[in-house]
Design a protein around this motif. Structure first.
Motif, PDB file in Angstrom:
ATOM      1  N   MET A 134       0.854  -1.192   0.000  1.00 34.73           N
ATOM      2  CA  MET A 134       0.000   0.000   0.000  1.00 34.73           C
ATOM      3  C   MET A 134       0.892   1.246   0.000  1.00 34.73           C
ATOM      4  O   MET A 134       1.820   1.350   0.806  1.00 34.73           O
ATOM      5  CB  MET A 134      -0.910  -0.004   1.227  1.00 34.73           C
ATOM      6  N   PRO A 135       0.639   2.199  -0.903  1.00 37.56           N
ATOM      7  CA  PRO A 135       1.505   3.382  -0.963  1.00 37.56           C
ATOM      8  C   PRO A 135       1.336   4.300   0.243  1.00 37.56           C
ATOM      9  O   PRO A 135       0.305   4.270   0.926  1.00 37.56           O
ATOM     10  CB  PRO A 135       1.045   4.076  -2.248  1.00 37.56           C
ATOM     11  N   GLY A 136       2.369   5.087   0.476  1.00 43.92           N
ATOM     12  CA  GLY A 136       2.283   6.073   1.536  1.00 43.92           C
ATOM     13  C   GLY A 136       1.445   7.258   1.088  1.00 43.92           C
ATOM     14  O   GLY A 136       0.970   7.323  -0.045  1.00 43.92           O
ATOM     15  N   ILE A 137       1.287   8.223   1.975  1.00 43.02           N
ATOM     16  CA  ILE A 137       0.489   9.422   1.704  1.00 43.02           C
ATOM     17  C   ILE A 137       1.419  10.584   1.378  1.00 43.02           C
ATOM     18  O   ILE A 137       2.439  10.780   2.051  1.00 43.02           O
ATOM     19  CB  ILE A 137      -0.378   9.792   2.919  1.00 43.02           C
ATOM     20  N   LEU A 138       1.072  11.353   0.350  1.00 41.70           N
ATOM     21  CA  LEU A 138       1.817  12.568   0.033  1.00 41.70           C
ATOM     22  C   LEU A 138       1.109  13.733   0.707  1.00 41.70           C
ATOM     23  O   LEU A 138       0.025  14.155   0.292  1.00 41.70           O
ATOM     24  CB  LEU A 138       1.876  12.797  -1.475  1.00 41.70           C
ATOM     25  N   TYR A 139       1.694  14.244   1.782  1.00 42.30           N
ATOM     26  CA  TYR A 139       1.129  15.377   2.501  1.00 42.30           C
ATOM     27  C   TYR A 139       1.612  16.676   1.848  1.00 42.30           C
ATOM     28  O   TYR A 139       2.804  16.835   1.567  1.00 42.30           O
ATOM     29  CB  TYR A 139       1.563  15.359   3.966  1.00 42.30           C
ATOM     30  N   LEU A 140       0.704  17.585   1.596  1.00 43.35           N
ATOM     31  CA  LEU A 140       1.052  18.897   1.052  1.00 43.35           C
ATOM     32  C   LEU A 140       1.161  19.854   2.229  1.00 43.35           C
ATOM     33  O   LEU A 140       0.158  20.206   2.866  1.00 43.35           O
ATOM     34  CB  LEU A 140      -0.003  19.355   0.046  1.00 43.35           C
ATOM     35  N   LEU A 141       2.380  20.278   2.521  1.00 47.55           N
ATOM     36  CA  LEU A 141       2.672  20.982   3.766  1.00 47.55           C
ATOM     37  C   LEU A 141       2.804  22.492   3.584  1.00 47.55           C
ATOM     38  O   LEU A 141       3.572  22.953   2.733  1.00 47.55           O
ATOM     39  CB  LEU A 141       3.972  20.446   4.362  1.00 47.55           C
ATOM     40  N   PRO A 142       2.117  23.267   4.397  1.00 45.31           N
ATOM     41  CA  PRO A 142       2.263  24.722   4.347  1.00 45.31           C
ATOM     42  C   PRO A 142       3.557  25.166   5.017  1.00 45.31           C
ATOM     43  O   PRO A 142       4.038  24.521   5.950  1.00 45.31           O
ATOM     44  CB  PRO A 142       1.045  25.226   5.123  1.00 45.31           C
TER      45      PRO A 142
ATOM     46  N   PRO B 299       9.838   6.303  -2.773  1.00 46.15           N
ATOM     47  CA  PRO B 299       9.643   5.920  -1.369  1.00 46.15           C
ATOM     48  C   PRO B 299       8.167   5.796  -0.988  1.00 46.15           C
ATOM     49  O   PRO B 299       7.803   4.960  -0.165  1.00 46.15           O
ATOM     50  CB  PRO B 299      10.330   7.054  -0.604  1.00 46.15           C
ATOM     51  N   LEU B 300       7.306   6.623  -1.596  1.00 44.28           N
ATOM     52  CA  LEU B 300       5.876   6.536  -1.297  1.00 44.28           C
ATOM     53  C   LEU B 300       5.283   5.245  -1.837  1.00 44.28           C
ATOM     54  O   LEU B 300       4.450   4.609  -1.185  1.00 44.28           O
ATOM     55  CB  LEU B 300       5.136   7.749  -1.872  1.00 44.28           C
ATOM     56  N   LEU B 301       5.700   4.861  -3.029  1.00 44.57           N
ATOM     57  CA  LEU B 301       5.212   3.608  -3.611  1.00 44.57           C
ATOM     58  C   LEU B 301       5.674   2.406  -2.792  1.00 44.57           C
ATOM     59  O   LEU B 301       5.051   1.338  -2.822  1.00 44.57           O
ATOM     60  CB  LEU B 301       5.685   3.488  -5.058  1.00 44.57           C
ATOM     61  N   ALA B 302       6.754   2.612  -2.014  1.00 39.96           N
ATOM     62  CA  ALA B 302       7.255   1.554  -1.138  1.00 39.96           C
ATOM     63  C   ALA B 302       6.592   1.590   0.236  1.00 39.96           C
ATOM     64  O   ALA B 302       6.914   0.773   1.104  1.00 39.96           O
ATOM     65  CB  ALA B 302       8.768   1.677  -0.989  1.00 39.96           C
ATOM     66  N   GLY B 303       5.653   2.546   0.417  1.00 44.21           N
ATOM     67  CA  GLY B 303       4.903   2.594   1.675  1.00 44.21           C
ATOM     68  C   GLY B 303       5.268   3.706   2.624  1.00 44.21           C
ATOM     69  O   GLY B 303       4.693   3.814   3.718  1.00 44.21           O
TER      70      GLY B 303
ATOM     71  N   ALA C 270       1.461  11.845  -8.652  1.00 44.78           N
ATOM     72  CA  ALA C 270       1.050  11.034  -7.495  1.00 44.78           C
ATOM     73  C   ALA C 270      -0.351  10.486  -7.712  1.00 44.78           C
ATOM     74  O   ALA C 270      -0.623   9.299  -7.448  1.00 44.78           O
ATOM     75  CB  ALA C 270       1.102  11.869  -6.221  1.00 44.78           C
ATOM     76  N   HIS C 271      -1.255  11.313  -8.241  1.00 44.48           N
ATOM     77  CA  HIS C 271      -2.604  10.843  -8.545  1.00 44.48           C
ATOM     78  C   HIS C 271      -2.566   9.721  -9.587  1.00 44.48           C
ATOM     79  O   HIS C 271      -3.268   8.711  -9.462  1.00 44.48           O
ATOM     80  CB  HIS C 271      -3.460  11.997  -9.060  1.00 44.48           C
ATOM     81  N   GLU C 272      -1.728   9.904 -10.602  1.00 44.89           N
ATOM     82  CA  GLU C 272      -1.625   8.894 -11.659  1.00 44.89           C
ATOM     83  C   GLU C 272      -1.105   7.560 -11.126  1.00 44.89           C
ATOM     84  O   GLU C 272      -1.487   6.495 -11.614  1.00 44.89           O
ATOM     85  CB  GLU C 272      -0.701   9.394 -12.770  1.00 44.89           C
ATOM     86  N   ARG C 273      -0.241   7.645 -10.098  1.00 44.65           N
ATOM     87  CA  ARG C 273       0.355   6.428  -9.551  1.00 44.65           C
ATOM     88  C   ARG C 273      -0.479   5.838  -8.401  1.00 44.65           C
ATOM     89  O   ARG C 273      -0.059   4.862  -7.768  1.00 44.65           O
ATOM     90  CB  ARG C 273       1.780   6.731  -9.050  1.00 44.65           C
ATOM     91  N   GLY C 274      -1.626   6.435  -8.108  1.00 46.63           N
ATOM     92  CA  GLY C 274      -2.479   5.899  -7.047  1.00 46.63           C
ATOM     93  C   GLY C 274      -2.020   6.240  -5.648  1.00 46.63           C
ATOM     94  O   GLY C 274      -2.398   5.569  -4.674  1.00 46.63           O
ATOM     95  N   ILE C 275      -1.214   7.283  -5.503  1.00 49.60           N
ATOM     96  CA  ILE C 275      -0.721   7.719  -4.198  1.00 49.60           C
ATOM     97  C   ILE C 275      -1.712   8.713  -3.589  1.00 49.60           C
ATOM     98  O   ILE C 275      -2.044   9.722  -4.224  1.00 49.60           O
ATOM     99  CB  ILE C 275       0.665   8.378  -4.334  1.00 49.60           C
ATOM    100  N   PRO C 276      -2.212   8.458  -2.384  1.00 56.06           N
ATOM    101  CA  PRO C 276      -3.142   9.399  -1.750  1.00 56.06           C
ATOM    102  C   PRO C 276      -2.470  10.752  -1.513  1.00 56.06           C
ATOM    103  O   PRO C 276      -1.308  10.815  -1.109  1.00 56.06           O
ATOM    104  CB  PRO C 276      -3.485   8.721  -0.417  1.00 56.06           C
ATOM    105  N   VAL C 277      -3.204  11.826  -1.772  1.00 54.69           N
ATOM    106  CA  VAL C 277      -2.696  13.186  -1.585  1.00 54.69           C
ATOM    107  C   VAL C 277      -3.528  13.874  -0.513  1.00 54.69           C
ATOM    108  O   VAL C 277      -4.764  13.880  -0.591  1.00 54.69           O
ATOM    109  CB  VAL C 277      -2.774  13.981  -2.904  1.00 54.69           C
ATOM    110  N   LYS C 278      -2.863  14.440   0.485  1.00 53.79           N
ATOM    111  CA  LYS C 278      -3.580  15.085   1.589  1.00 53.79           C
ATOM    112  C   LYS C 278      -3.057  16.503   1.811  1.00 53.79           C
ATOM    113  O   LYS C 278      -1.949  16.683   2.308  1.00 53.79           O
ATOM    114  CB  LYS C 278      -3.437  14.281   2.878  1.00 53.79           C
ATOM    115  N   PRO C 279      -3.841  17.532   1.441  1.00 53.98           N
ATOM    116  CA  PRO C 279      -3.406  18.913   1.682  1.00 53.98           C
ATOM    117  C   PRO C 279      -3.675  19.309   3.139  1.00 53.98           C
ATOM    118  O   PRO C 279      -4.722  18.967   3.703  1.00 53.98           O
ATOM    119  CB  PRO C 279      -4.295  19.718   0.725  1.00 53.98           C
ATOM    120  N   LEU C 280      -2.733  20.008   3.737  1.00 58.69           N
ATOM    121  CA  LEU C 280      -2.877  20.467   5.117  1.00 58.69           C
ATOM    122  C   LEU C 280      -3.028  21.992   5.159  1.00 58.69           C
ATOM    123  O   LEU C 280      -2.482  22.696   4.313  1.00 58.69           O
ATOM    124  CB  LEU C 280      -1.681  20.018   5.954  1.00 58.69           C
ATOM    125  N   VAL C 281      -3.746  22.459   6.152  1.00 63.08           N
ATOM    126  CA  VAL C 281      -4.096  23.875   6.266  1.00 63.08           C
ATOM    127  C   VAL C 281      -2.882  24.739   6.599  1.00 63.08           C
ATOM    128  O   VAL C 281      -2.067  24.396   7.453  1.00 63.08           O
ATOM    129  CB  VAL C 281      -5.169  24.060   7.352  1.00 63.08           C
TER     130      VAL C 281
END
Length: 250
Positions: free
Chosen positions: A1-9, A89-93, A118-129
């Motif tokens: 299962m891939p890791g999460i790509l956090y979008l950090l402010p 590294p995200l694809l590796a979890g 990341a979207h194309e590779r099925g990696i979850p993307v999570k934007p943070l405030v």
């Protein structure tokens, strides 16, 4: 299962590192906590990112010592062919954080292509405030917040810049849409001069500088009023300071 790509402010400028929690008024505590738990970051500049993580660690201890945290760089010079390796590294979890030099990533920032991949590779993307100078400027300008467009940088060539400004003013008038743009900080005065020279006197213009910082300045008035002040020698204190320019024609 891939890791999460956090979008950090990130912050929009320097903060007082001597405070108990130097980021408290800018980055929410839960966001700082999420940042402190990551071991891999993708950033425009590794050195400044380490400085930011050091600020986070003041109130939210990092999972690993700062020198052991992995930071890969992604900037305007990064070729598209290099993007897959950044996501490996995200694809590796492994979870990862994408961070801009200032404000939020992937907005007026080179990170957008990585997010799309990341979207194309099925990696979850999570934007943070966190702070976005563009949205803060729209909020504070008093101009139309229902319809607005960010146009990035205007041409540096004087003739092309004049044509672009007039086109944006026409679009603003026709669509009742606020137009936003930015400039390399040392050219702020030249851009303001160009706006005044090419916009109708009744067009509303906002100059928003150093948002969220102690030196913050936000002012909205007509192009005619801006011209009066500049003729009187009242130039805004925005030299070499990050500034967002907005206009709304009527």
């Amino acid at each position: 299962m891939p890791g999460i790509l956090y979008l950090l402010p990130n912050t929009l400028g320097p903060v007082d590192a001597a405070q108990t929690d130097p980021l408290a008024q800018i980055i929410p505590s839960q966001v700082q906590r999420a940042i402190s738990g990551l071991e891999y970051f993708i950033a425009e500049n590794a050195k400044t990112t380490r400085a930011f993580l050091k600020l986070v660690s003041v109130s939210h201890p990092l999972t690993k010592p700062l020198q052991e945290i992995r930071i890969s760089e992604l900037n305007v010079n990064t070729e598209a062919a290099a993007l897959p390796a950044l996501l490996a590294p995200l694809l590796a979890g492994c979870d990862a954080g994408l961070i801009s030099e200032a404000g939020v990533p992937a907005v007026a920032d080179p990170g957008a292509n990585l997010v799309r991949l990341a979207h194309e590779r099925g990696i979850p993307v999570k934007p943070l405030v966190g702070p976005s100078s563009l949205l803060l400027a729209v909020m504070a300008s008093g101009l139309n917040g229902q319809s607005f467009a960010f146009n990035g940088y205007l041409p540096t060539d004087a003739d092309q810049r004049a044509k672009r400004i007039k086109a944006l003013e026409d679009r603003s008038r026709q669509e009742k849409q606020t137009q936003l743009f930015i400039e390399t900080p040392y050219r702020n005065a030249a851009l303001l001069d160009a706006l005044i020279a090419n916009c109708h006197g009744s067009t509303l213009m906002c100059v928003a500088t150093d948002l969220t910082l102690a030196s913050e300045s936000i002012k909205t008035q007509t192009a005619a009023k801006w011209k009066e002040e500049l003729v009187a020698g009242k130039m805004p204190e925005f030299h070499k300071k990050p500034t967002v320019f907005l206009l709304l024609a009527n």
